[in-house]
Scaffold this active site. Sequence first.
Site, PDB file in Angstrom:
ATOM      1  N   GLN A   1      51.091   7.241 -50.191  1.00 55.67           N
ATOM      2  CA  GLN A   1      50.045   7.838 -51.013  1.00 55.67           C
ATOM      3  C   GLN A   1      50.617   8.257 -52.360  1.00 55.67           C
ATOM      4  O   GLN A   1      51.466   9.157 -52.412  1.00 55.67           O
ATOM      5  CB  GLN A   1      49.464   9.065 -50.304  1.00 55.67           C
ATOM      6  CG  GLN A   1      48.330   9.715 -51.070  1.00 55.67           C
ATOM      7  CD  GLN A   1      47.840  10.982 -50.403  1.00 55.67           C
ATOM      8  OE1 GLN A   1      48.600  11.917 -50.201  1.00 55.67           O
ATOM      9  NE2 GLN A   1      46.570  11.021 -50.054  1.00 55.67           N
ATOM     10  N   GLY A   2      50.155   7.626 -53.439  1.00 53.40           N
ATOM     11  CA  GLY A   2      50.619   7.976 -54.774  1.00 53.40           C
ATOM     12  C   GLY A   2      49.547   8.757 -55.512  1.00 53.40           C
ATOM     13  O   GLY A   2      48.848   8.207 -56.372  1.00 53.40           O
TER      14      GLY A   2
ATOM     15  N   SER B   1      55.595  10.261 -49.955  1.00 56.17           N
ATOM     16  CA  SER B   1      56.234  10.122 -48.646  1.00 56.17           C
ATOM     17  C   SER B   1      56.254   8.648 -48.253  1.00 56.17           C
ATOM     18  O   SER B   1      55.275   7.932 -48.463  1.00 56.17           O
ATOM     19  CB  SER B   1      55.471  10.921 -47.590  1.00 56.17           C
ATOM     20  OG  SER B   1      55.379  12.274 -47.965  1.00 56.17           O
TER      21      SER B   1
ATOM     22  N   GLU C   1      38.581  13.699 -41.911  1.00 57.82           N
ATOM     23  CA  GLU C   1      39.326  14.578 -41.020  1.00 57.82           C
ATOM     24  C   GLU C   1      38.370  15.126 -39.958  1.00 57.82           C
ATOM     25  O   GLU C   1      37.260  15.549 -40.237  1.00 57.82           O
ATOM     26  CB  GLU C   1      39.981  15.676 -41.882  1.00 57.82           C
ATOM     27  CG  GLU C   1      40.405  16.936 -41.198  1.00 57.82           C
ATOM     28  CD  GLU C   1      41.358  16.775 -40.015  1.00 57.82           C
ATOM     29  OE1 GLU C   1      41.802  15.660 -39.715  1.00 57.82           O
ATOM     30  OE2 GLU C   1      41.609  17.797 -39.374  1.00 57.82           O
TER      31      GLU C   1
HETATM   32  C1  LIG Z   1      56.637  17.420 -47.576  1.00 58.83           C
HETATM   33  C2  LIG Z   1      55.663  17.025 -48.636  1.00 58.83           C
HETATM   34  C3  LIG Z   1      55.110  15.749 -48.615  1.00 58.83           C
HETATM   35  C4  LIG Z   1      54.226  15.338 -49.604  1.00 58.83           C
HETATM   36  N1  LIG Z   1      53.730  14.061 -49.565  1.00 58.83           N
HETATM   37  C5  LIG Z   1      52.931  13.620 -50.577  1.00 58.83           C
HETATM   38  C6  LIG Z   1      52.497  12.264 -50.636  1.00 58.83           C
HETATM   39  O1  LIG Z   1      52.834  11.453 -49.753  1.00 58.83           O
HETATM   40  N2  LIG Z   1      51.740  11.858 -51.656  1.00 58.83           N
HETATM   41  C7  LIG Z   1      51.317  12.720 -52.634  1.00 58.83           C
HETATM   42  O2  LIG Z   1      50.591  12.312 -53.516  1.00 58.83           O
HETATM   43  N3  LIG Z   1      51.718  14.034 -52.638  1.00 58.83           N
HETATM   44  C8  LIG Z   1      52.522  14.498 -51.625  1.00 58.83           C
HETATM   45  N4  LIG Z   1      52.956  15.805 -51.630  1.00 58.83           N
HETATM   46  C9  LIG Z   1      52.609  16.668 -52.766  1.00 58.83           C
HETATM   47  C10 LIG Z   1      51.708  17.845 -52.477  1.00 58.83           C
HETATM   48  O3  LIG Z   1      50.382  17.430 -52.277  1.00 58.83           O
HETATM   49  C11 LIG Z   1      51.851  18.833 -53.635  1.00 58.83           C
HETATM   50  O4  LIG Z   1      53.168  19.337 -53.601  1.00 58.83           O
HETATM   51  C12 LIG Z   1      50.873  19.978 -53.577  1.00 58.83           C
HETATM   52  O5  LIG Z   1      49.570  19.543 -53.806  1.00 58.83           O
HETATM   53  C13 LIG Z   1      51.220  21.091 -54.576  1.00 58.83           C
HETATM   54  O6  LIG Z   1      51.394  20.610 -55.863  1.00 58.83           O
HETATM   55  P1  LIG Z   1      52.706  21.006 -56.703  1.00 58.83           P
HETATM   56  O7  LIG Z   1      53.870  20.675 -55.868  1.00 58.83           O
HETATM   57  O8  LIG Z   1      52.606  20.375 -58.028  1.00 58.83           O
HETATM   58  O9  LIG Z   1      52.661  22.572 -56.852  1.00 58.83           O
HETATM   59  P2  LIG Z   1      51.894  23.393 -57.995  1.00 58.83           P
HETATM   60  O10 LIG Z   1      50.489  22.974 -58.052  1.00 58.83           O
HETATM   61  O11 LIG Z   1      52.684  23.377 -59.257  1.00 58.83           O
HETATM   62  O12 LIG Z   1      51.962  24.858 -57.385  1.00 58.83           O
HETATM   63  C14 LIG Z   1      53.043  25.778 -57.613  1.00 58.83           C
HETATM   64  C15 LIG Z   1      52.597  27.158 -57.138  1.00 58.83           C
HETATM   65  O13 LIG Z   1      51.454  27.581 -57.898  1.00 58.83           O
HETATM   66  C16 LIG Z   1      50.382  27.903 -57.053  1.00 58.83           C
HETATM   67  N5  LIG Z   1      49.110  27.519 -57.668  1.00 58.83           N
HETATM   68  C17 LIG Z   1      48.806  26.363 -58.320  1.00 58.83           C
HETATM   69  N6  LIG Z   1      47.517  26.355 -58.695  1.00 58.83           N
HETATM   70  C18 LIG Z   1      46.992  27.533 -58.264  1.00 58.83           C
HETATM   71  C19 LIG Z   1      45.702  28.133 -58.339  1.00 58.83           C
HETATM   72  N7  LIG Z   1      44.653  27.510 -58.908  1.00 58.83           N
HETATM   73  N8  LIG Z   1      45.546  29.343 -57.768  1.00 58.83           N
HETATM   74  C20 LIG Z   1      46.583  29.980 -57.174  1.00 58.83           C
HETATM   75  N9  LIG Z   1      47.798  29.480 -57.089  1.00 58.83           N
HETATM   76  C21 LIG Z   1      48.009  28.270 -57.625  1.00 58.83           C
HETATM   77  C22 LIG Z   1      50.632  27.094 -55.793  1.00 58.83           C
HETATM   78  O14 LIG Z   1      49.991  27.658 -54.664  1.00 58.83           O
HETATM   79  C23 LIG Z   1      52.140  27.137 -55.684  1.00 58.83           C
HETATM   80  O15 LIG Z   1      52.531  28.328 -55.046  1.00 58.83           O
HETATM   81  C24 LIG Z   1      53.852  16.247 -50.629  1.00 58.83           C
HETATM   82  C25 LIG Z   1      54.398  17.525 -50.644  1.00 58.83           C
HETATM   83  C26 LIG Z   1      55.306  17.925 -49.671  1.00 58.83           C
HETATM   84  C27 LIG Z   1      55.877  19.303 -49.729  1.00 58.83           C
END
Ligand SMILES: Cc1cc2nc3c(=O)[nH]c(=O)nc-3n(C[C@H](O)[C@H](O)[C@H](O)COP(=O)(O)OP(=O)(O)OC[C@H]3O[C@@H](n4cnc5c(N)ncnc54)[C@H](O)[C@@H]3O)c2cc1C
Lengths: 316, 395
Positions: free
Chosen positions: B128-129, B163, B246
């Site tokens: 998933q990208g 992933s 889901e």
């Molecule tokens: C093990 C793992 C597997 C993954 N696999 C995939 C995958 O296969 N494909 C894919 O596309 N993605 C994948 N992801 C990505 C995942 O969906 C994102 O990490 C997630 O959506 C959070 O985005 P971010 O990492 O940019 O964090 P950010 O959005 O930058 O968040 C950082 C912090 O800010 C907080 N925050 C952000 N916005 C708000 C708001 N509006 N209100 C309150 N707090 C806020 C968050 O809660 C967090 O604590 C994976 C992540 C993990 C950890």
Amino acid sequence: MDFELNDDERSLQEGIRSFLTGRCPIEVVRANEETGGALDRTLWRELADVGVFSLRTDGFGMTESVLAFEELGRSLVAGPLVASHLAASVVAGAGDGSRIVGLLEPAEPVTMVEHLASLDDLIVLRNDGIFVVEPSGVIGVLAERPLDALTPITRLDDVPDGQRIGDAAMALQWRRDGMVLTAGLQLGLCLASIDLAKTYAMQREQFGRPIGSFQAVKHMLADMLTKAEVTRAAVYAAAVNIDGRGDSSDLMQTARMAKLLAGDSALFCGKTCIQVHGGMGFTWEVDAQRYWKRACVLDTHFGNSDEHAAAFSAAL
Amino acid sequence: MDLQFTDAENSFRNELRHWLAGVIPTLPGEPHRDDWVGRRDYDTMWQRTLFEAGYAGINWPKEYGGLGATPTEHLIFLEETERARAPYVGQNFVGLLHAGPTLITEASPEQKAFHLPAILKGEHIWCQGFSEPGAGSDLASLSCRAIRDGDDYVISGQKIWTSFGHTADYCEMLVRTDPDVPKHRGISWLILPMGQPGMDVRPLRTMEGSTEFCEVFFDEVRVPVANRVGAENDGWRVAMVTLSFERGTAFVSEMLQSMELARDLAQLAKRITRNGASAWDDAGLRRDIGRICAELDALWALTKRNISQAQRTGLVGPGGNVFKLAYAELRSKLGELAMHLLDRASLSIDDVGQLPTHAHVHGRIHALSLGIAAGTSQVQRNIVAERILGLPKDR
Ligand SMILES: Cc1cc2nc3c(=O)[nH]c(=O)nc-3n(C[C@H](O)[C@H](O)[C@H](O)COP(=O)(O)OP(=O)(O)OC[C@H]3O[C@@H](n4cnc5c(N)ncnc54)[C@H](O)[C@@H]3O)c2cc1C
């Protein structure tokens, strides 16, 4: 498997809810504080008429009973609801509401009995059996300021002996059923606290906008709802188990799960509701304190959540 | 309300149990957890085995080769495979549970005919990208650009946290096809074959030292327009379709494992000593374990409520967000308690001194990702407050 309410369950619950919203809205509940929490016998009989005490002697199960008790908790109805319901099968007049039956569990450091002045019969629930006592002969000291103004409380120096009406096995079963029914009341308290907090969060404005638009406030409410919904699943599962339609044979353990979750959640929702209200939350006027105080009272019934956590681990 | 299974559900369970009892002993040994290619082969072998026995695509409609099972049957399938210690869905996850369902509702007949059977048979692994360095919680702000050039899109930009990105054959991808409109309206959903010229897939090390996800760089990568699913700039809606698939079963296997792990922890406490006494003599510890086990049982009950709701209405509803929020927290609590009990033994990720360190320490680390992946706990709280309780939006 279908762990959703069926049509009969839903209409039973809605029936109780509409009776309660009409007959004891929160203003009526509050007014009872002026009389020191003395129970209203007319209301008690009307509760009996809608089946609150006799559901299980009338052929319904714990599932229906818990749905009814959820509504009683939501409406903050006071009095020995669980005791009178449990007594319906053995004490004449308990099921039809003509007699108000209370219950005490001998406890440490002190034994406290609720609503003593309003009782017609008092049950003493011990490990070795169930006993019934004539309340007028029970000597104790009425607390001048009960924590919950709607739950007058009396400290007893001696626990009366009474007449045996049930053996140890029955006492265990009452304790189990009492936990689940009380958990139903606690679930109702959670839902009422959420409603109240949500309404206030939409109305109250600070910094030029409703406080419910602040994320810190939103997250408090989201946590309340999360705890309430997990609790709901636990309470319903325990009830369904007792009715023989469950997925676990250890009915005591699932009852403990329900009481533990419901106890923790009701206290959490009550205190968070106060926090959402700010200064208003600390006043007598706002009902947030009433929900929290009732949560404190109910947590002590049939074992508090710490005791159940310990007991739960003993079976692991 | 009824938690008991019907006769039909029981016979589904019995047949499955019988089949699993025969097939599990014949499986080869599991590859090392960091051998991603070996794991791919193992996961696809299992998918092929399921396919041949008629158990592939348990939740997919029959007309697309699935089993068309109800959410409750899906629950039973997951219970039985867990009980039999069968392999997990593993790298087939995105194909079976995300991309496949999206293709079923949104793709063209040609796209379906090519991709769906390959997913079911374990021939293609998908990834998933969606996420990008600049677009996580605010996914719709993604900027990886696809510019139309004749019959192709030319893609430049970056994806992250992909992933299985290094072992996948295809990627379900969200790209920006119109930068000049409000963010949700300029996104398209593409089927990207992996390994194209101009792509650079670099594994990222997770905090546990493994390489389960990657970052993927795109430098003028060409993808045929025919690989778009849904209309141009309608990709956000297409992506949301997946979510509506889901059925409350997403965490069933994990939940069963966590419940077992929590009970194992009680047994562990009984054989560990602390200051010369059994660790289990500590009333505080017993209470903590009791509470966690009871709370897990309650979440199991919530799982069944969510599945029942999906069975009736086709949707999980609010219970899904509530579950994820509560589970992420509880799983963390369990892990913290386990690490306290293990004390210095928890400083090794692998088992030490006959202690089941790996299960607990790995579990604790995994719990940290539960509050981040697929919508952080903060985002889940926003959703619960705004969509379920109806509190005003702060935007
Ligand atoms: C093990 C793992 C597997 C993954 N696999 C995939 C995958 O296969 N494909 C894919 O596309 N993605 C994948 N992801 C990505 C995942 O969906 C994102 O990490 C997630 O959506 C959070 O985005 P971010 O990492 O940019 O964090 P950010 O959005 O930058 O968040 C950082 C912090 O800010 C907080 N925050 C952000 N916005 C708000 C708001 N509006 N209100 C309150 N707090 C806020 C968050 O809660 C967090 O604590 C994976 C992540 C993990 C950890």
